[in-house]
Design a protein around this motif. Structure first.
Motif, PDB file in Angstrom:
ATOM      1  N   ALA A  96       0.830  -1.258  -0.009  1.00 16.38           N
ATOM      2  CA  ALA A  96      -0.010   0.023  -0.222  1.00 16.38           C
ATOM      3  C   ALA A  96       0.939   1.199   0.005  1.00 16.38           C
ATOM      4  N   ALA A  97       0.621   2.131  -0.590  1.00 17.72           N
ATOM      5  CA  ALA A  97       1.283   3.537  -0.665  1.00 17.72           C
ATOM      6  C   ALA A  97       0.039   4.802  -0.697  1.00 17.72           C
ATOM      7  N   GLU A  98       0.377   5.727   0.239  1.00 18.09           N
ATOM      8  CA  GLU A  98      -0.464   6.958   0.140  1.00 18.09           C
ATOM      9  C   GLU A  98       0.296   8.246  -0.046  1.00 18.09           C
ATOM     10  N   ASP A 155       7.262  -6.559   4.778  1.00 19.14           N
ATOM     11  CA  ASP A 155       8.483  -6.484   5.882  1.00 19.14           C
ATOM     12  C   ASP A 155       7.957  -5.898   7.062  1.00 19.14           C
ATOM     13  N   GLY A 156       6.802  -5.539   7.144  1.00 20.26           N
ATOM     14  CA  GLY A 156       6.124  -5.342   8.591  1.00 20.26           C
ATOM     15  C   GLY A 156       6.447  -4.091   8.900  1.00 20.26           C
ATOM     16  N   SER A 157       6.934  -3.199   7.930  1.00 23.30           N
ATOM     17  CA  SER A 157       7.106  -1.657   8.256  1.00 23.30           C
ATOM     18  C   SER A 157       6.160  -0.908   7.673  1.00 23.30           C
ATOM     19  N   ILE A 158       5.861   0.488   8.150  1.00 20.52           N
ATOM     20  CA  ILE A 158       5.416   1.682   7.530  1.00 20.52           C
ATOM     21  C   ILE A 158       6.135   2.796   7.585  1.00 20.52           C
ATOM     22  N   ARG A 159       6.641   3.099   6.174  1.00 13.83           N
ATOM     23  CA  ARG A 159       7.459   4.423   6.150  1.00 13.83           C
ATOM     24  C   ARG A 159       6.975   5.521   5.631  1.00 13.83           C
ATOM     25  N   HIS A 160       7.729   6.427   5.836  1.00 13.38           N
ATOM     26  CA  HIS A 160       7.502   7.987   5.237  1.00 13.38           C
ATOM     27  C   HIS A 160       8.528   8.306   4.290  1.00 13.38           C
ATOM     28  N   TRP A 161       8.256   9.184   3.169  1.00 11.19           N
ATOM     29  CA  TRP A 161       9.178   9.387   2.236  1.00 11.19           C
ATOM     30  C   TRP A 161       9.000  10.787   2.036  1.00 11.19           C
ATOM     31  N   GLY A 164      11.595  10.764  -3.089  1.00 14.21           N
ATOM     32  CA  GLY A 164      11.882   9.392  -2.879  1.00 14.21           C
ATOM     33  C   GLY A 164      12.935   9.195  -1.677  1.00 14.21           C
ATOM     34  N   THR A 165      13.297  10.055  -1.067  1.00 14.00           N
ATOM     35  CA  THR A 165      14.173  10.133  -0.059  1.00 14.00           C
ATOM     36  C   THR A 165      13.333   9.646   1.408  1.00 14.00           C
ATOM     37  N   ALA A 166      13.863   8.549   1.984  1.00 11.34           N
ATOM     38  CA  ALA A 166      13.435   7.888   3.250  1.00 11.34           C
ATOM     39  C   ALA A 166      13.482   8.956   4.321  1.00 11.34           C
ATOM     40  N   LEU A 167      12.248   9.332   5.067  1.00 16.46           N
ATOM     41  CA  LEU A 167      12.401  10.021   5.904  1.00 16.46           C
ATOM     42  C   LEU A 167      12.138   9.491   7.408  1.00 16.46           C
ATOM     43  N   ALA A 168      11.461   8.591   7.652  1.00 17.74           N
ATOM     44  CA  ALA A 168      11.264   7.948   8.723  1.00 17.74           C
ATOM     45  C   ALA A 168      10.465   6.603   8.679  1.00 17.74           C
ATOM     46  N   THR A 169      10.859   5.632   9.882  1.00 16.29           N
ATOM     47  CA  THR A 169       9.937   4.403   9.960  1.00 16.29           C
ATOM     48  C   THR A 169       8.673   4.644  11.132  1.00 16.29           C
ATOM     49  N   LEU A 170       7.421   4.448  10.950  1.00 18.71           N
ATOM     50  CA  LEU A 170       6.524   4.896  11.572  1.00 18.71           C
ATOM     51  C   LEU A 170       5.948   3.486  12.306  1.00 18.71           C
ATOM     52  N   VAL A 171       6.109   2.414  11.740  1.00 19.63           N
ATOM     53  CA  VAL A 171       5.853   1.086  12.424  1.00 19.63           C
ATOM     54  C   VAL A 171       6.630   0.074  12.149  1.00 19.63           C
ATOM     55  N   SER A 172       7.019  -0.614  13.125  1.00 18.51           N
ATOM     56  CA  SER A 172       7.659  -1.913  12.793  1.00 18.51           C
ATOM     57  C   SER A 172       6.886  -3.157  13.366  1.00 18.51           C
ATOM     58  N   HIS A 173       6.288  -3.844  12.528  1.00 13.27           N
ATOM     59  CA  HIS A 173       5.190  -4.754  13.353  1.00 13.27           C
ATOM     60  C   HIS A 173       5.877  -6.013  12.699  1.00 13.27           C
ATOM     61  N   ALA A 183      -5.952  15.145   8.232  1.00 14.77           N
ATOM     62  CA  ALA A 183      -6.555  16.284   8.897  1.00 14.77           C
ATOM     63  C   ALA A 183      -6.933  15.782  10.279  1.00 14.77           C
ATOM     64  N   ALA A 184      -7.078  14.534  10.621  1.00 20.05           N
ATOM     65  CA  ALA A 184      -7.316  14.165  11.877  1.00 20.05           C
ATOM     66  C   ALA A 184      -6.081  13.551  12.520  1.00 20.05           C
ATOM     67  N   GLY A 185      -4.983  13.414  12.054  1.00 21.08           N
ATOM     68  CA  GLY A 185      -3.583  13.068  12.602  1.00 21.08           C
ATOM     69  C   GLY A 185      -3.597  11.795  12.532  1.00 21.08           C
ATOM     70  N   TRP A 186      -4.259  10.625  12.022  1.00 21.53           N
ATOM     71  CA  TRP A 186      -3.834   9.435  12.241  1.00 21.53           C
ATOM     72  C   TRP A 186      -4.071   8.593  11.044  1.00 21.53           C
ATOM     73  N   LEU A 187      -3.201   7.428  11.236  1.00 18.03           N
ATOM     74  CA  LEU A 187      -2.936   6.377  10.166  1.00 18.03           C
ATOM     75  C   LEU A 187      -3.219   5.030  10.617  1.00 18.03           C
ATOM     76  N   ALA A 188      -4.250   4.364   9.906  1.00 15.26           N
ATOM     77  CA  ALA A 188      -4.635   3.203  10.359  1.00 15.26           C
ATOM     78  C   ALA A 188      -4.127   2.026   9.450  1.00 15.26           C
ATOM     79  N   TYR A 189      -3.721   0.894   9.858  1.00 16.25           N
ATOM     80  CA  TYR A 189      -3.293  -0.443   9.193  1.00 16.25           C
ATOM     81  C   TYR A 189      -3.976  -1.552   9.551  1.00 16.25           C
TER      82      TYR A 189
END
Length: 430
Positions: free
Chosen positions: A157-159, A172-178, A182-191, A203-209
């Motif tokens: 998935a990509a948004e 790989d269990g991760s959610i990443r921010h770019w 295309g430069t990697a900024l952060a890893t939000l989730v390591s599942h 707008a509400a400041g959340w991400l669901a997965y």
């Protein structure tokens, strides 16, 4: 054209059951992707039969098929200016003119199947997610894509965010921010398990997965801290869809359940068994009160979801009968062959050619079916010995380069029972 006319005749009377409920029928394989137009007037469906359907939801009728994929179509999106984009197992995205049903452009570059697409908030970019471990940003005006490289497994998935940055979810269990370049900024989730689906609400400041192990969670975008855990111990999570204002989140899983969540307080409004015979592959909202779902049957299903409960049609078509009611040969056919092949004469929308008249027929010769070069140039004649070899060795070894999925039937008895079932049910080659 002939197949398209037949489909329209078959759909002249919409198949409905109950107020607000409809079934969009005509595909020849499981519906893997669905989308509803922003005005709620139209739907798009992507199927294992390689095609995309455009539907008029005011009458629940097919407008036309979008034909161009060379393998299963997995995902589809409405775009501005009466266009759409789809992607699938052929590794490609196709840009469509919805008025004519014509393909405008094929976007190539991925080296693995594509299962997810999303549109940027400004409507200028499409983000693709590939099983080659890459995500890509495709400008709709035709410039080269921007590739996001760094995940260690399939990107599912990509948004694209309003600021042009991108969030990706991977097996790989991760959610990443770019960054937009295309430069990697952060890893939000390591599942600990692969993540299949993701919904972003800036707008509400959340991400669901949703993940392979059945996890459904929401996190805060700024702190990456958990906001809610809606895990229901059903797996895998295959679909997540939010309504227009992101106050409702629908979750579909591999066991056929759909859960409706109120994202204002992360409470569960409804949780029901929607498909008794298979998974929920895809979900999309029509307004706030109806859901469009794709699953293991050949149809997409549209039904109302009210505040006091969800209504699902009585008498839903089962993809499989009870295996106890079948002979072993029929069970083998149902499991290995029936998604792609019919037993009856004539053309259909299945991903594979009809098996009618199979015995004594040279491979690659059913009129009207687009075969791989491997089978078109083959000297195989289908019979007991060749069918046995096909499933003993597997299509990837016996007929390498064909469209048939990689599968084997290991037990000789099972192969023999399948061959006997086919001999009795496919008729004779004339």
């Amino acid at each position: 054209m002939f197949r398209w006319m037949i489909a329209l005749m078959l759909l002249a009377t919409p198949i409905q059951a109950g107020e607000g409920y409809a079934r969009l029928s005509g595909h020849g394989g499981p519906v893997k992707g669905v989308a509803v137009s922003p005005d709620g007037a139209y739907a798009l469906t992507a199927s294992f039969d390689y095609s995309v359907g455009l539907w008029d939801l005011s009458q629940n009728r097919l407008i036309h098929w979008l034909e161009g994929h060379e393998a299963a179509a997995n995902t589809v999106l409405f775009l501005p200016d009466n266009r759409a984009v789809s992607a699938g197992d052929d590794f490609d995205l196709i840009l469509w003119d919805l008025s004519s049903g014509e393909a405008l452009r094929r976007m190539e570059g991925h080296q693995g199947k594509l299962i997810s697409l999303s549109l940027s908030p400004d409507g200028k970019w499409v983000a693709s997610s590939g099983w080659d471990g890459l995500a890509a940003l495709w400008p709709l005006e035709g410039e080269d894509p921007i590739w996001l490289r760094g995940h260690k497994a399939n990107v599912n998935a990509a948004e694209v965010a309003a600021d042009g940055t991108v969030y990706t979810a991977s097996y790989d269990g991760s959610i990443r921010h770019w960054a937009a370049d295309g430069t990697a900024l952060a890893t939000l989730v390591s599942h600990g398990f692969g993540i299949n689906q993701m919904v972003l609400n800036e707008a509400a400041g959340w991400l669901a997965y949703g993940a392979v192990d059945g996890t459904v969670r929401a996190i805060a975008l700024d702190s990456h801290e958990p906001l809610a855990d809606l895990t229901a111990d059903r797996k895998p999570i295959l679909a997540l869809a939010a309504n227009a204002d992101r106050t409702r989140l629908a979750v579909g899983d591999g066991q056929g359940y759909i859960m409706i969540i109120d994202t204002t307080d992360w409470s569960i409004l409804h949780d029901f068994h929607a498909a008794k015979t298979g998974p929920i592959w895809a979900l999309a909202w029509e307004g706030d009160t109806r859901l469009l779902a794709g699953g293991i049957s050949d149809d997409a299903v549209l039904w109302p979801v009210g505040e006091t409960g969800a209504v699902f049609a009585e008498g839903q078509r089962a993809f499989h009968r009870d295996p106890a009611e079948m002979s072993n040969g029929e069970r083998q056919f149902t499991r290995k062959c029936s998604i792609c092949h019919d037993l009856t004469p004539g053309t259909s929308r299945r991903a594979g050619p009809t098996l009618h008249g199979l015995f004594g027929r040279r491979a690659g010769t059913v009129e009207g079916y687009l075969y791989s070069d491997t089978l078109k140039n083959s000297d195989i004649v289908w019979g007991s010995d060749t069918i046995d070899k096909l499933f003993d060795l597997g299509p990837d070894h016996y007929t390498p380069g064909t469209k048939m999925p990689m599968q084997r039937i290991a037990r000789l008895e099972d192969r023999q029972d399948l061959i006997e079932f086919l001999r009795k049910n496919t008729g004779e080659t004339q």
